[in-house]
Motif scaffolding. Structure first.
Motif, short mmCIF file in Angstrom:
data_model
loop_
_atom_site.label_atom_id
_atom_site.label_comp_id
_atom_site.label_asym_id
_atom_site.label_seq_id
_atom_site.Cartn_x
_atom_site.Cartn_y
_atom_site.Cartn_z
N GLU A 156 39.05 42.69 38.29
CA GLU A 156 37.62 43.26 38.53
C GLU A 156 37.53 42.14 39.56
O GLU A 156 37.05 42.36 40.97
CB GLU A 156 36.51 43.02 37.94
N ASP A 157 37.80 40.95 39.87
CA ASP A 157 38.36 40.27 40.36
C ASP A 157 39.47 40.08 40.79
O ASP A 157 40.01 39.37 41.78
CB ASP A 157 38.37 38.56 39.80
N GLY A 158 40.13 41.12 40.86
CA GLY A 158 41.28 41.01 41.77
C GLY A 158 42.79 40.67 41.12
O GLY A 158 43.74 40.95 42.07
N SER A 159 42.56 40.12 39.91
CA SER A 159 44.19 39.05 39.58
C SER A 159 44.61 40.19 38.67
O SER A 159 43.44 41.45 38.93
CB SER A 159 43.38 38.04 38.70
N VAL A 160 45.46 39.73 38.79
CA VAL A 160 46.53 40.47 37.99
C VAL A 160 46.44 39.98 36.51
O VAL A 160 47.21 39.35 36.36
CB VAL A 160 47.75 41.05 38.62
#
Length: 343
Positions: free
Chosen positions: A235-239
């Motif tokens: 959700e924070d854009g990390s992978v």
């Protein structure tokens, strides 16, 4: 074989979709996307309505690449036009959709790490086409087709949205994740260790400063990262990667990938119901596919049969071939689909 394009019997309109859903996406990719719409012969001479086949691309594909011409071979838009040229196949509108990302692809899924590409396709592109062209705007007359990652999208999109798509063709689509993906994880882990101190952030930073492909490892690294961004974006854009620094699977992340495996999805009651409601399902792959997607095709076919889809709605074939240079298969599936989604 002529080395230049030949005239089409139908015609292709080059348009742009202005997407609200892709605006401000995490990667800063364009929210204005090209779209190519093929109109079959006779479209301009009547008020007839037509079924629609949406065509989506494999990993690293963008819509302009459909017109790439290789020696002794013709690009798919010309082969598709041939399908309708003599009137033996029911005519259809064919829509070429772009879902490229800075990571090379979206897998046609919604992900907080890439953007809302599934919703873009379903909630923006399909209504855009229906509003501008004389379509038969029901699932029974709407199909989706693709190869590799596009074949993956062609499998999962109708399962997720049976209210929109009632037919599919998948050519060597990503499936049976336990088989087609893990082989590459140790190699990527080793490359990250030896070239980027074990950190994907170092690779992404280095890649951003030079031309992609100037290091031999570029494609394998960005491909796995692109898949991870689609299947296990946070959700924070990390992978989150599905493997650790030894290449071994990380169970909780790998479980997130497996939840998106078309073979496993087909075994779930809601998706099995969606498959049973479909008009036509084409599944094929080359017997020597380098990524074992022939095995994935076999497993997906078995899952479709187990879901209760009648035999007369399914076509399955393993043909002699590998993963590439199989564009000649696409018009075969296109004709087969059109015969089944025609009014």
């Amino acid at each position: 074989m002529l080395p230049w394009s030949s005239p089409l019997v139908g015609r292709i309109e080059h348009e742009t979709v202005h997407s609200a859903l892709l605006r401000d996406n995490p990667l800063g990719d364009p929210h204005e996307r090209p779209i190519y719409v093929y109109l079959p012969p006779g479209y301009d001479d009547s008020d007839r309505r037509y079924p629609v086949v949406y065509v989506i691309q494999g990993y690293t594909g963008n819509v302009a690449m459909w017109f790439n011409r290789t020696p002794f071979r013709r690009p798919f838009p010309e082969l598709a036009d041939d399908v309708f040229a003599d009137g033996s196949t029911p005519p259809a509108i064919v829509v070429y959709v772009d879902a490229w990302t800075a990571y090379g692809g979206s897998q046609f899924l919604d992900s907080p790490a890439t953007g809302r590409y599934h919703s873009y396709l379903c909630d923006e592109v399909v209504p855009w086409v229906d509003a501008r062209y004389r379509t038969l705007a029901e699932p029974a007359h709407r199909a989706i087709s693709g190869k590799s990652s596009g074949g993956y999208g062609a499998m999962v999109t109708p399962m997720l949205r049976p209210d929109l798509f009632g037919a599919l063709a998948t050519h060597a689509g990503d499936a049976l994740f336990d088989v087609c993906y893990p082989d590459g994880f140790p190699k990527v882990a080793r490359t990250l260790r030896d070239e980027y101190d074990g950190d994907y952030a170092n690779f992404l930073a280095d890649r951003g400063k030079r031309i992609h492909g100037t290091r031999d490892s570029d494609l394998e690294l960005i491909e796995i990262y692109g898949y991870a961004a689609a299947y296990s974006g946070n959700e924070d854009g990390s992978v989150s990667l599905p493997f650790d620094d030894t290449g071994a699977l990380v169970p909780d992340v790998w479980a997130r990938w497996l939840a998106w495996d078309p073979v496993r999805m087909a075994g779930e009651p809601r998706y099995a119901e969606a498959l049973r409601g479909m008009t036509a399902i084409w599944i094929d792959a080359g017997r020597s596919d380098e990524y074992y997607l022939d095995l994935g095709a076999t497993a997906f076919h078995r899952a479709v049969v187990a879901a209760g889809v009648p035999d007369d709605r399914v076509y399955f074939e393993l043909f002699d071939g590998r993963h590439g240079a199989i564009e000649y298969r696409y018009p075969l599936a296109l004709a087969w689909l059109c015969e089944r989604i025609a009014a």
